[in-house]
Enzyme design. Structure first.
Site, PDB file in Angstrom:
ATOM      1  N   HIS A  55     -47.080  -1.853  29.822  1.00 26.02           N
ATOM      2  CA  HIS A  55     -46.248  -2.392  30.772  1.00 26.02           C
ATOM      3  C   HIS A  55     -45.482  -1.323  31.580  1.00 26.02           C
ATOM      4  CE1 HIS A  55     -42.320  -5.093  31.132  1.00 26.02           C
ATOM      5  NE2 HIS A  55     -42.119  -3.926  31.326  1.00 26.02           N
ATOM      6  N   GLU A  56     -45.065  -0.173  30.818  1.00 25.81           N
ATOM      7  CA  GLU A  56     -44.166   0.748  31.847  1.00 25.81           C
ATOM      8  C   GLU A  56     -45.059   1.394  32.838  1.00 25.81           C
ATOM      9  OE1 GLU A  56     -41.263   1.079  31.745  1.00 25.81           O
ATOM     10  OE2 GLU A  56     -40.832  -0.162  29.706  1.00 25.81           O
ATOM     11  N   HIS A  90     -45.081  -0.243  35.844  1.00 22.42           N
ATOM     12  CA  HIS A  90     -44.031   0.041  36.738  1.00 22.42           C
ATOM     13  C   HIS A  90     -44.374   1.408  37.375  1.00 22.42           C
ATOM     14  CE1 HIS A  90     -41.378  -3.001  35.373  1.00 22.42           C
ATOM     15  NE2 HIS A  90     -41.186  -2.497  34.274  1.00 22.42           N
TER      16      HIS A  90
END
Length: 289
Positions: free
Chosen positions: A203-204, A207
Protein backbone atom coordinates in the site's frame (compact mmCIF):
# COMPACT_ATOMS: atom_id res chain seq x y z
CA UNK A 1 24.53 3.21 15.41
CA UNK A 2 24.61 0.19 13.11
CA UNK A 3 23.83 -3.19 14.63
CA UNK A 4 24.94 -6.55 13.29
CA UNK A 5 22.31 -9.09 14.42
CA UNK A 6 23.53 -11.74 16.85
CA UNK A 7 21.89 -14.97 18.03
CA UNK A 8 18.94 -14.56 15.68
CA UNK A 9 17.71 -18.07 16.43
CA UNK A 10 17.01 -17.08 20.03
CA UNK A 11 14.80 -14.23 18.86
CA UNK A 12 12.49 -16.11 16.52
CA UNK A 13 10.09 -17.58 19.08
CA UNK A 14 6.51 -16.78 17.99
CA UNK A 15 5.45 -16.01 21.57
CA UNK A 16 8.02 -13.24 21.77
CA UNK A 17 6.74 -11.51 18.65
CA UNK A 18 3.10 -11.88 19.67
CA UNK A 19 3.60 -9.96 22.91
CA UNK A 20 4.03 -6.59 21.25
CA UNK A 21 2.77 -3.10 21.87
CA UNK A 22 -0.96 -2.60 21.37
CA UNK A 23 -1.99 -2.24 17.74
CA UNK A 24 -4.97 -0.42 16.28
CA UNK A 25 -7.96 -2.48 15.06
CA UNK A 26 -8.26 -0.74 11.68
CA UNK A 27 -5.81 0.20 8.94
CA UNK A 28 -4.20 3.59 9.35
CA UNK A 29 -2.13 5.26 6.63
CA UNK A 30 -0.14 8.31 7.68
CA UNK A 31 0.75 9.43 4.15
CA UNK A 32 -0.20 13.09 3.91
CA UNK A 33 -3.02 14.22 1.67
CA UNK A 34 -1.69 15.32 -1.72
CA UNK A 35 -1.05 19.05 -1.87
CA UNK A 36 -2.56 21.35 -4.49
CA UNK A 37 0.75 21.20 -6.36
CA UNK A 38 0.73 17.41 -6.22
CA UNK A 39 -2.83 17.31 -7.52
CA UNK A 40 -1.82 19.49 -10.47
CA UNK A 41 1.02 17.10 -11.29
CA UNK A 42 -1.38 14.16 -11.23
CA UNK A 43 -3.93 16.00 -13.38
CA UNK A 44 -1.26 16.66 -16.00
CA UNK A 45 -0.14 13.05 -16.00
CA UNK A 46 -3.74 11.84 -16.31
CA UNK A 47 -4.27 14.19 -19.26
CA UNK A 48 -1.06 12.94 -20.89
CA UNK A 49 -2.12 9.31 -20.46
CA UNK A 50 -5.46 10.04 -22.09
CA UNK A 51 -3.96 12.01 -25.00
CA UNK A 52 -1.30 9.34 -25.63
CA UNK A 53 -3.86 6.55 -25.61
CA UNK A 54 -2.23 4.81 -22.66
CA UNK A 55 -5.64 3.84 -21.30
CA UNK A 56 -6.62 2.28 -24.62
CA UNK A 57 -5.35 -1.33 -24.70
CA UNK A 58 -5.38 -1.35 -28.51
CA UNK A 59 -3.00 1.60 -28.88
CA UNK A 60 0.68 1.06 -29.68
CA UNK A 61 1.91 3.11 -26.70
CA UNK A 62 -0.42 1.25 -24.36
CA UNK A 63 0.95 -2.08 -25.58
CA UNK A 64 4.49 -0.81 -25.04
CA UNK A 65 3.59 0.25 -21.49
CA UNK A 66 2.04 -3.13 -20.76
CA UNK A 67 5.21 -4.92 -21.86
CA UNK A 68 7.59 -2.56 -20.04
CA UNK A 69 9.36 -3.73 -16.90
CA UNK A 70 10.63 -1.35 -14.23
CA UNK A 71 13.21 -2.59 -11.74
CA UNK A 72 13.74 -0.72 -8.50
CA UNK A 73 16.67 -1.09 -6.11
CA UNK A 74 15.54 -1.44 -2.49
CA UNK A 75 17.16 -0.93 0.89
CA UNK A 76 15.43 -2.14 4.04
CA UNK A 77 16.26 -0.46 7.36
CA UNK A 78 15.16 -2.14 10.60
CA UNK A 79 15.08 0.48 13.34
CA UNK A 80 14.40 -0.98 16.79
CA UNK A 81 14.63 0.03 20.43
CA UNK A 82 16.49 -3.19 21.28
CA UNK A 83 17.13 -6.64 19.85
CA UNK A 84 13.86 -7.93 21.34
CA UNK A 85 11.03 -8.74 18.94
CA UNK A 86 8.76 -6.66 21.18
CA UNK A 87 10.91 -3.59 20.55
CA UNK A 88 10.68 -3.35 16.78
CA UNK A 89 13.33 -5.87 15.84
CA UNK A 90 12.91 -8.06 12.74
CA UNK A 91 14.91 -11.14 11.87
CA UNK A 92 16.42 -11.80 8.48
CA UNK A 93 13.61 -14.26 7.72
CA UNK A 94 10.94 -11.66 8.47
CA UNK A 95 12.70 -9.21 6.18
CA UNK A 96 12.95 -11.84 3.43
CA UNK A 97 9.26 -12.72 3.77
CA UNK A 98 8.31 -9.05 3.48
CA UNK A 99 10.45 -8.58 0.39
CA UNK A 100 8.77 -11.59 -1.23
CA UNK A 101 5.36 -9.96 -0.66
CA UNK A 102 6.61 -6.79 -2.32
CA UNK A 103 7.79 -8.80 -5.33
CA UNK A 104 4.64 -10.92 -5.50
CA UNK A 105 2.21 -7.98 -5.42
CA UNK A 106 3.96 -5.70 -7.92
CA UNK A 107 5.60 -8.33 -10.12
CA UNK A 108 2.44 -9.21 -12.10
CA UNK A 109 2.13 -5.51 -12.97
CA UNK A 110 5.61 -5.37 -14.49
CA UNK A 111 7.47 -3.87 -11.52
CA UNK A 112 10.33 -5.83 -9.98
CA UNK A 113 12.68 -5.09 -7.11
CA UNK A 114 16.26 -5.89 -6.19
CA UNK A 115 17.03 -5.94 -2.48
CA UNK A 116 20.44 -4.29 -2.36
CA UNK A 117 20.87 -4.47 1.39
CA UNK A 118 19.34 -4.54 4.87
CA UNK A 119 20.71 -2.88 7.98
CA UNK A 120 19.72 -3.01 11.64
CA UNK A 121 19.89 0.06 13.89
CA UNK A 122 19.23 0.24 17.63
CA UNK A 123 17.96 3.69 18.56
CA UNK A 124 14.96 4.19 20.86
CA UNK A 125 14.05 7.62 19.52
CA UNK A 126 14.21 6.61 15.87
CA UNK A 127 12.33 3.38 16.63
CA UNK A 128 9.35 5.49 17.69
CA UNK A 129 9.52 7.76 14.63
CA UNK A 130 11.50 10.46 16.39
CA UNK A 131 13.93 12.70 14.49
CA UNK A 132 12.81 11.38 11.11
CA UNK A 133 15.12 13.57 9.04
CA UNK A 134 18.18 12.81 11.14
CA UNK A 135 17.45 9.10 10.93
CA UNK A 136 17.04 9.15 7.18
CA UNK A 137 20.14 11.27 6.63
CA UNK A 138 22.07 8.62 8.52
CA UNK A 139 20.52 5.58 6.85
CA UNK A 140 19.22 6.47 3.38
CA UNK A 141 21.03 4.94 0.40
CA UNK A 142 20.88 5.28 -3.37
CA UNK A 143 19.35 7.85 -5.68
CA UNK A 144 15.82 9.23 -5.98
CA UNK A 145 14.81 6.13 -7.96
CA UNK A 146 15.93 3.92 -5.04
CA UNK A 147 13.26 2.76 -2.60
CA UNK A 148 14.21 3.00 1.08
CA UNK A 149 11.88 1.30 3.57
CA UNK A 150 12.20 1.92 7.31
CA UNK A 151 10.60 -0.55 9.75
CA UNK A 152 9.98 0.99 13.18
CA UNK A 153 8.40 0.05 16.50
CA UNK A 154 5.71 2.76 16.43
CA UNK A 155 4.48 5.35 13.93
CA UNK A 156 2.20 7.62 15.92
CA UNK A 157 -0.73 5.22 15.61
CA UNK A 158 -0.28 4.63 11.87
CA UNK A 159 0.66 1.47 10.01
CA UNK A 160 2.82 3.34 7.54
CA UNK A 161 3.47 6.48 5.56
CA UNK A 162 5.36 7.41 2.43
CA UNK A 163 6.17 10.36 0.17
CA UNK A 164 4.77 10.98 -3.31
CA UNK A 165 7.25 11.46 -6.18
CA UNK A 166 7.99 15.05 -7.14
CA UNK A 167 10.85 17.24 -8.31
CA UNK A 168 13.64 17.21 -5.73
CA UNK A 169 17.28 18.19 -5.58
CA UNK A 170 19.72 15.45 -4.59
CA UNK A 171 20.94 16.12 -1.05
CA UNK A 172 17.95 18.28 -0.09
CA UNK A 173 15.74 17.51 2.91
CA UNK A 174 12.98 16.31 0.57
CA UNK A 175 15.45 13.93 -1.06
CA UNK A 176 16.36 12.39 2.29
CA UNK A 177 12.77 12.20 3.54
CA UNK A 178 11.71 10.22 0.46
CA UNK A 179 10.83 6.61 1.16
CA UNK A 180 8.39 4.61 3.27
CA UNK A 181 8.11 4.10 7.02
CA UNK A 182 6.35 0.91 8.11
CA UNK A 183 5.07 -0.38 11.45
CA UNK A 184 7.04 -3.56 12.06
CA UNK A 185 4.05 -5.58 13.33
CA UNK A 186 2.51 -5.49 9.83
CA UNK A 187 5.16 -7.72 8.21
CA UNK A 188 4.21 -11.32 7.41
CA UNK A 189 3.56 -13.13 10.67
CA UNK A 190 3.46 -9.92 12.69
CA UNK A 191 1.02 -9.19 15.49
CA UNK A 192 -1.16 -6.57 13.76
CA UNK A 193 -4.43 -8.54 13.66
CA UNK A 194 -5.95 -8.59 10.14
CA UNK A 195 -2.99 -6.58 8.83
CA UNK A 196 -0.03 -8.93 9.15
CA UNK A 197 0.43 -10.36 5.66
CA UNK A 198 2.86 -7.64 4.60
CA UNK A 199 0.47 -5.66 2.40
CA UNK A 200 1.01 -2.42 4.32
CA UNK A 201 4.32 -2.19 2.46
CA UNK A 202 2.51 -2.75 -0.85
CA UNK A 203 0.00 0.00 0.00
CA UNK A 204 2.65 2.52 1.02
CA UNK A 205 4.94 1.75 -1.90
CA UNK A 206 1.90 2.44 -4.08
CA UNK A 207 2.05 6.00 -2.72
CA UNK A 208 5.81 6.13 -3.37
CA UNK A 209 5.00 5.27 -6.99
CA UNK A 210 2.42 8.10 -7.11
CA UNK A 211 -0.91 6.37 -6.42
CA UNK A 212 -3.60 7.96 -4.23
CA UNK A 213 -6.13 6.15 -2.08
CA UNK A 214 -9.03 4.75 -4.08
CA UNK A 215 -11.38 6.83 -1.91
CA UNK A 216 -9.51 10.07 -2.66
CA UNK A 217 -12.07 12.80 -3.34
CA UNK A 218 -15.10 10.72 -2.37
CA UNK A 219 -18.05 10.41 -4.73
CA UNK A 220 -17.53 13.65 -6.64
CA UNK A 221 -14.84 15.15 -8.82
CA UNK A 222 -11.92 13.20 -10.25
CA UNK A 223 -11.32 10.97 -7.22
CA UNK A 224 -7.89 9.37 -7.44
CA UNK A 225 -7.51 10.51 -11.07
CA UNK A 226 -7.39 6.89 -12.28
CA UNK A 227 -10.27 6.17 -14.65
CA UNK A 228 -10.78 2.48 -13.86
CA UNK A 229 -11.01 2.71 -10.04
CA UNK A 230 -14.70 3.24 -9.15
CA UNK A 231 -15.66 6.21 -6.99
CA UNK A 232 -15.62 5.49 -3.27
CA UNK A 233 -17.05 7.69 -0.50
CA UNK A 234 -14.77 6.51 2.29
CA UNK A 235 -12.18 3.94 3.21
CA UNK A 236 -13.08 0.29 3.62
CA UNK A 237 -12.87 -1.62 6.89
CA UNK A 238 -12.74 -5.39 6.70
CA UNK A 239 -13.83 -6.97 3.41
CA UNK A 240 -17.46 -5.93 2.79
CA UNK A 241 -18.24 -7.65 -0.52
CA UNK A 242 -20.77 -5.67 -2.52
CA UNK A 243 -20.15 -2.37 -0.75
CA UNK A 244 -21.34 0.56 -2.87
CA UNK A 245 -20.69 3.82 -1.06
CA UNK A 246 -21.28 5.90 -4.23
CA UNK A 247 -24.51 4.41 -5.64
CA UNK A 248 -24.91 7.26 -8.13
CA UNK A 249 -21.55 6.36 -9.70
CA UNK A 250 -20.71 3.28 -11.77
CA UNK A 251 -19.14 0.30 -10.09
CA UNK A 252 -18.92 -1.19 -6.62
CA UNK A 253 -16.27 -0.01 -4.17
CA UNK A 254 -12.80 -1.37 -5.09
CA UNK A 255 -12.41 -3.16 -1.76
CA UNK A 256 -9.82 -5.58 -3.18
CA UNK A 257 -7.54 -2.79 -4.36
CA UNK A 258 -4.23 -2.39 -2.54
CA UNK A 259 -4.85 1.35 -2.26
CA UNK A 260 -7.94 0.95 -0.07
CA UNK A 261 -7.93 0.21 3.70
CA UNK A 262 -9.25 -3.37 3.59
CA UNK A 263 -8.00 -6.33 5.62
CA UNK A 264 -4.83 -7.86 4.19
CA UNK A 265 -6.80 -11.01 3.30
CA UNK A 266 -9.07 -8.84 1.10
CA UNK A 267 -6.33 -7.27 -1.02
CA UNK A 268 -5.74 -8.80 -4.45
CA UNK A 269 -5.13 -6.18 -7.13
CA UNK A 270 -4.02 -3.02 -8.82
CA UNK A 271 -5.93 -1.87 -11.90
CA UNK A 272 -4.56 -1.35 -15.41
CA UNK A 273 -4.99 2.39 -14.92
CA UNK A 274 -2.95 2.31 -11.73
CA UNK A 275 -0.20 0.41 -13.53
CA UNK A 276 -0.18 3.11 -16.20
CA UNK A 277 -0.02 5.84 -13.55
CA UNK A 278 2.95 4.17 -11.85
CA UNK A 279 4.73 4.01 -15.20
CA UNK A 280 4.13 7.65 -16.07
CA UNK A 281 5.05 8.91 -12.60
CA UNK A 282 8.18 6.79 -12.44
CA UNK A 283 9.30 7.78 -15.92
CA UNK A 284 8.74 11.47 -15.20
CA UNK A 285 10.17 11.78 -11.69
CA UNK A 286 12.36 8.81 -10.75
CA UNK A 287 13.63 6.79 -13.70
CA UNK A 288 16.68 8.90 -14.58
CA UNK A 289 17.47 10.21 -11.09
Amino acid sequence: MRFIPLAIAALTAPSAFAATLAVRPTFGCGTREPTAAQIKITEKLAAYEEAAGLNNPSSFMARQAVNATINVDVYFHVVAASTALTDGYLTTKMVADQFKVLQDTFGPEGFTFTLKGTDWTINKSWADDGAELAMKKALRKGTYRTLNVYFTRTLGGNFGYCYFPTTVTTGSDDFYLDGCSILYTTVPGGSATNYNLGYTVTHEVGHWFGLYHTFQGGCTGSGDFVSDTPAQASSTSGCPTGRDSCPSQAGLDPIHNFMDYSYDTCYTEFTAGQKTRINTYFTQYRANK
